[in-house]
Design a protein around this motif. Structure first.
Motif, PDB file in Angstrom:
ATOM      1  N   GLU A 194      -5.094 -37.233  -2.409  1.00 10.11           N
ATOM      2  CA  GLU A 194      -4.970 -37.511  -0.959  1.00 10.11           C
ATOM      3  C   GLU A 194      -6.358 -37.656  -0.339  1.00 10.11           C
ATOM      4  OE1 GLU A 194      -2.225 -38.067   0.836  1.00 10.11           O
ATOM      5  OE2 GLU A 194      -0.824 -37.672  -0.822  1.00 10.11           O
ATOM      6  N   ILE A 195      -7.260 -36.751  -0.740  1.00  7.01           N
ATOM      7  CA  ILE A 195      -8.619 -36.751  -0.166  1.00  7.01           C
ATOM      8  C   ILE A 195      -9.345 -38.064  -0.487  1.00  7.01           C
ATOM      9  CG2 ILE A 195     -10.920 -35.692  -0.384  1.00  7.01           C
ATOM     10  CD1 ILE A 195      -9.418 -32.962  -0.787  1.00  7.01           C
ATOM     11  N   ASP A 198      -7.824 -41.008   1.352  1.00 13.22           N
ATOM     12  CA  ASP A 198      -8.201 -40.947   2.774  1.00 13.22           C
ATOM     13  C   ASP A 198      -9.630 -41.436   2.978  1.00 13.22           C
ATOM     14  OD1 ASP A 198      -5.743 -39.970   3.444  1.00 13.22           O
ATOM     15  OD2 ASP A 198      -6.390 -37.868   3.709  1.00 13.22           O
ATOM     16  N   LEU A 199     -10.512 -40.961   2.094  1.00 14.58           N
ATOM     17  CA  LEU A 199     -11.931 -41.313   2.211  1.00 14.58           C
ATOM     18  C   LEU A 199     -12.128 -42.825   2.036  1.00 14.58           C
ATOM     19  CD1 LEU A 199     -14.623 -39.816   2.599  1.00 14.58           C
ATOM     20  CD2 LEU A 199     -14.810 -39.619   0.115  1.00 14.58           C
ATOM     21  N   GLU A 201      -9.898 -45.173   2.542  1.00 15.89           N
ATOM     22  CA  GLU A 201      -9.310 -45.872   3.700  1.00 15.89           C
ATOM     23  C   GLU A 201     -10.220 -45.780   4.913  1.00 15.89           C
ATOM     24  OE1 GLU A 201      -4.626 -46.378   4.329  1.00 15.89           O
ATOM     25  OE2 GLU A 201      -5.296 -44.293   4.283  1.00 15.89           O
ATOM     26  N   LYS A 202     -10.732 -44.570   5.144  1.00 18.80           N
ATOM     27  CA  LYS A 202     -11.590 -44.325   6.307  1.00 18.80           C
ATOM     28  C   LYS A 202     -12.809 -45.251   6.300  1.00 18.80           C
ATOM     29  CE  LYS A 202     -14.503 -40.637   8.175  1.00 18.80           C
ATOM     30  NZ  LYS A 202     -15.016 -39.299   7.893  1.00 18.80           N
ATOM     31  N   ARG A 235      -0.347 -47.391   0.833  1.00 16.48           N
ATOM     32  CA  ARG A 235      -1.532 -47.545   1.685  1.00 16.48           C
ATOM     33  C   ARG A 235      -2.097 -48.972   1.668  1.00 16.48           C
ATOM     34  NH1 ARG A 235      -4.723 -42.253   2.309  1.00 16.48           N
ATOM     35  NH2 ARG A 235      -3.272 -40.618   1.714  1.00 16.48           N
TER      36      ARG A 235
END
Ligand code: ZN
Length: 414
Positions: A194-195, A198-199, A201-202, A235
């Motif tokens: 997940e981390i 997320d990173l 995508e961010k 995603r």
């Protein structure tokens, strides 16, 4: 304006020899007996010309450590442990010198693009990223370097790693890495995923993960590929995710794994076997019929998966072999994956050229066609299907239209 003309190049085994005309770093024209002016003219005499090779996965920061602390058991666990101890002693100069040697070796073997995975964790901190960013600048005219922030020691079990990965990205890293198997529990492996998603995508960056590096399916921390396919599709990251090793797939019956192969293809995920490491570290508990410990390349190709391969390590606890020569790794892959026909041997070359270009997101400017960047290698052999078995030297390595390596043509003195 700088120009270069390559005469009589073997671009395909079933096609006549071609000339390639390069102007200001780009391929402008391909054809028979071109008359365009070349400040430099290279007579290839039917030698194979490939686009610059792509080393899609390598760790220059931990190369050449094999004599400092050898891996006695030959397992992945000991490789991570020994390298973790050696990292404490790193200095900038030490890492720089070893990493630069890897770059020079790779360039001399025909590699013009590289994706490097320096460790980012509580031990090495951002030293590897810093060194590689400096080398990226110094070598900008010789090799295109993508840098991955790679949490080798895990994220949840290595304090401050996520913050350092963020910082590495701010410094200029290009790709988010991951190593979800190196967490204490399955829940932590899932949290790790997940981390990193997320990173990525961010920051709008691609993801390149070390996953499922085992030769059995018993530990679920090494069975994450399906979950990653789902996350990639959810995603909308199709085409931007790469998975290295994935050797666990080789221990599942192909019929059982078929649906998963199809899903990997649908998710646009590149699978990157790392044969020199996979073969060396896996199968260690087998006393007979020792497993090859690799992802099943032919089955994946049959299902339309984009497969590339790379060196991974050069002479350390993970892989005590290697000279940054992708053709040598290709030979190992071809032998162990039963890829012996002429077509299959040519497809091994695709994996370190066009397939790897897709993986690195550079396919628009990559390849041998009019309008593409002139990164080219002239190999001292006459057929594409012979390149892997001949292991030819790279007579000329050309980066953006400029000859950066020149090595003499093999001749037996009379
Ligand atoms: Zn690796």
């Amino acid at each position: 304006m700088t120009t270069l003309l390559l005469k009589n190049a073997r671009l395909k085994d079933d096609q006549e020899l071609q000339d390639i005309w390069v102007e200001d770093g780009w391929i402008r024209k391909i054809g028979k007996e071109l008359k365009e002016p070349g400040e430099r003219v290279i007579e290839c005499e039917g030698r194979v010309v490939l686009p610059g090779l792509i080393e899609g996965h390598i760790h220059p920061d931990k190369a050449f450590l094999e004599e400092r602390k050898p891996n006695v058991s030959g397992t992945l666990e000991e490789a991570i442990k020994n390298t973790g101890e050696l990292k404490r002693e790193y200095t900038y100069e030490d890492v720089y010198e070893r990493a630069e040697k890897v770059l020079n070796w790779a360039i001399s073997k025909g590699t013009t693009v590289m994706r490097a995975h320096p460790d980012v964790d509580h031990i090495e901190k951002l030293l590897g990223v810093e060194v590689l960013l400096d080398l990226k600048k110094k070598y900008k005219d010789k090799i295109d370097l993508q840098i991955v922030v790679f949490p080798q020691e895990g994220i949840l079990k290595s304090d401050g790693t996520l913050e350092r990965m963020e910082e590495g990205i701010q410094m200029g890293a290009d790709v988010v890495g991951g190593c979800p198997y190196n967490e204490k529990t399955l829940a932590d492996s899932h949290a790790h995923l997940e981390i990193v998603f997320d990173l990525a995508e961010k920051h709008g960056l691609p993801l390149d993960l070390h996953v499922d590096f085992a030769d059995h399916t018993e530990d679920p921390r090494y069975m994450l590929t399906e979950r990653i396919c789902d996350m990639t599709i959810e995603r909308s990251m199709q085409g931007r995710v790469t998975l290295g090793h994935v050797t666990t797939l080789g221990s599942i019956h192909p019929e059982e794994a078929s649906a998963l192969f199809t899903k990997i293809a649908e998710a646009g995920i590149t699978i990157m076997p790392l044969p020199a490491t996979d073969v060396y570290l896996n199968g260690r508990n087998d006393e007979k019929n020792v497993r090859r410990g690799m992802a099943p390349v032919l089955h994946m190709l049959e299902h339309g998966v984009n497969v590339a391969f790379a060196s991974n390590n050069i002479r350390n606890a993970f892989t005590p072999f290697g000279n940054a020569n992708l053709l040598l790794i290709g030979y190992l892959l071809a032998e162990t994956q039963f890829m012996g026909s002429a077509d299959q041997q040519r497809s091994v070359l695709d994996m370190i050229t066009y397939n790897a270009a897709k993986c690195l997101g550079i396919e628009e400017t990559y390849g041998i066609a009019e309008g593409k960047k002139a990164d080219l290698v002239v190999f001292d052999t006459k057929k594409l299907s012979d390149v892997i078995q001949d292991q030819p030297i790279a007579n000329f390595v050309i980066k953006a239209g400029i000859v950066i390596v020149e090595q003499s043509i093999t001749k037996i003195v009379e």
